[in-house]
Design a protein around this motif. Structure first.
Motif, short mmCIF file in Angstrom:
data_model
loop_
_atom_site.label_atom_id
_atom_site.label_comp_id
_atom_site.label_asym_id
_atom_site.label_seq_id
_atom_site.Cartn_x
_atom_site.Cartn_y
_atom_site.Cartn_z
N UNK A 260 46.20 43.86 45.83
CA UNK A 260 46.10 43.03 47.03
C UNK A 260 45.58 43.80 48.24
N UNK A 261 45.64 45.13 48.16
CA UNK A 261 45.11 45.97 49.24
C UNK A 261 43.72 46.49 48.92
N UNK A 262 43.15 46.09 47.78
CA UNK A 262 41.82 46.60 47.41
C UNK A 262 40.78 46.10 48.42
N UNK B 85 34.39 45.36 40.84
CA UNK B 85 34.50 43.95 40.48
C UNK B 85 35.88 43.63 39.92
N UNK B 86 36.50 44.60 39.24
CA UNK B 86 37.84 44.38 38.70
C UNK B 86 38.89 44.48 39.82
N UNK C 267 43.95 52.39 43.37
CA UNK C 267 43.47 52.69 42.02
C UNK C 267 44.48 52.27 40.96
N UNK C 268 45.28 51.25 41.26
CA UNK C 268 46.26 50.74 40.31
C UNK C 268 46.35 49.23 40.47
N UNK C 269 46.52 48.55 39.35
CA UNK C 269 46.49 47.09 39.35
C UNK C 269 47.50 46.48 40.33
#
Length: 260
Positions: free
Chosen positions: A145-147, A225-226, A139-141
């Motif tokens: 890479x792990x999203x 999507x983000x 939940x952090x920009x």
């Protein structure tokens, strides 16, 4: 006069990627040296847990890989004291024995031909989060890479020295780059040693931030999507290599012996 202030985001992204490709330098270390550097980088960033954990990279022949000697800590690994082993964990080059838990790496390599490096460690915050039996929440920009790229194994199968654990972990990992293992630790993979190192660094930071956020309130999700956009933007080989090179420069100030 500025020329880019009216350009759409897609074009700016394309320009930035081209510039990264043409500007960011590659390193010239051998795989053995990159593995030794990775051990020192992880040691200095919270992944040390005595003799627990293994780092491997595919070797020169199919079914072989490099790994560290059992009995040496991450801070003692050098390019010269790594082992080359086969899938039966027989030593082909070097002296000593590999960690018997390396067996499950063979199952991951067999299931994932795209993977060339595996890092399995028990860092503090990952280990703490694993005790709660909850998945990693991105939940952090910086963590993107792990999203949607970190699997979760809720059931602990015990120490991973058997073939059953190898099949289970490889199956749970699926097509993801990382996995959180309940009551155990983490496994990160990469097409390159650099990528696996960066992902391993990231998963420990993600676990730390998740524990901090959970202590303060309820974590709010980001828009899918983000999250996927940020995942793809950050997850570029040149970015991974640049990050690895930075970590290496940091650690070579006190760990230059690892290249020997």
């Amino acid at each position: 006069m500025a020329k880019t202030l009216a350009l759409p985001k897609e074009q700016l992204v394309k320009q930035a990627l081209t510039q990264m490709q043409n500007t960011l330098a590659d390193n010239t270390w051998t795989d053995r040296q990159k593995l030794a550097l990775t051990c020192r980088i992880l040691f200095e960033n919270g992944h040390d847990s005595g003799l627990a954990g293994q780092i491997t990279a595919r070797g020169p022949q199919p079914g072989t890989y490099y790994t560290q000697q059992l009995g040496l800590g991450f801070d003692e690994i050098t390019a010269g004291n790594l082992l080359l082993v086969n899938e039966d964990l027989e030593v082909l080059e070097g002296h000593g024995m590999p960690n018997p838990a390396n067996r499950f790496h063979s199952w991951v390599y067999r299931a994932r031909p795209d993977v060339n490096c595996i890092i399995h460690t028990h860092p503090t915050h990952v280990a703490a989060l694993s005790m709660l039996e909850v998945p990693l929440q991105i939940s952090h920009m910086d963590l993107c890479p792990l999203y949607d790229d970190c699997a979760f194994l809720e059931g602990w199968p015990g120490v991973p020295v058997g073939n059953e654990e190898g099949e289970l972990i490889a199956g749970a990992l699926g097509d993801k780059r990382a996995i959180l293992l309940s009551h155990h630790g983490q496994l990160s993979t990469g097409a390159t040693i650099e990528e696996a190192c960066v992902i391993a660094q990231l998963i420990e930071r993600a676990a730390k931030l998740q524990l901090l956020a959970m202590a303060a309130g309820v974590i709010k999700p980001i828009l899918p999507e983000l999250g996927r956009e940020a995942h793809d933007w950050i997850s570029k080989p040149k970015r991974h290599a640049a990050a690895f090179n930075y970590y290496a420069r940091q650690n070579l100030r006190q760990h230059a012996d690892c290249l020997n």
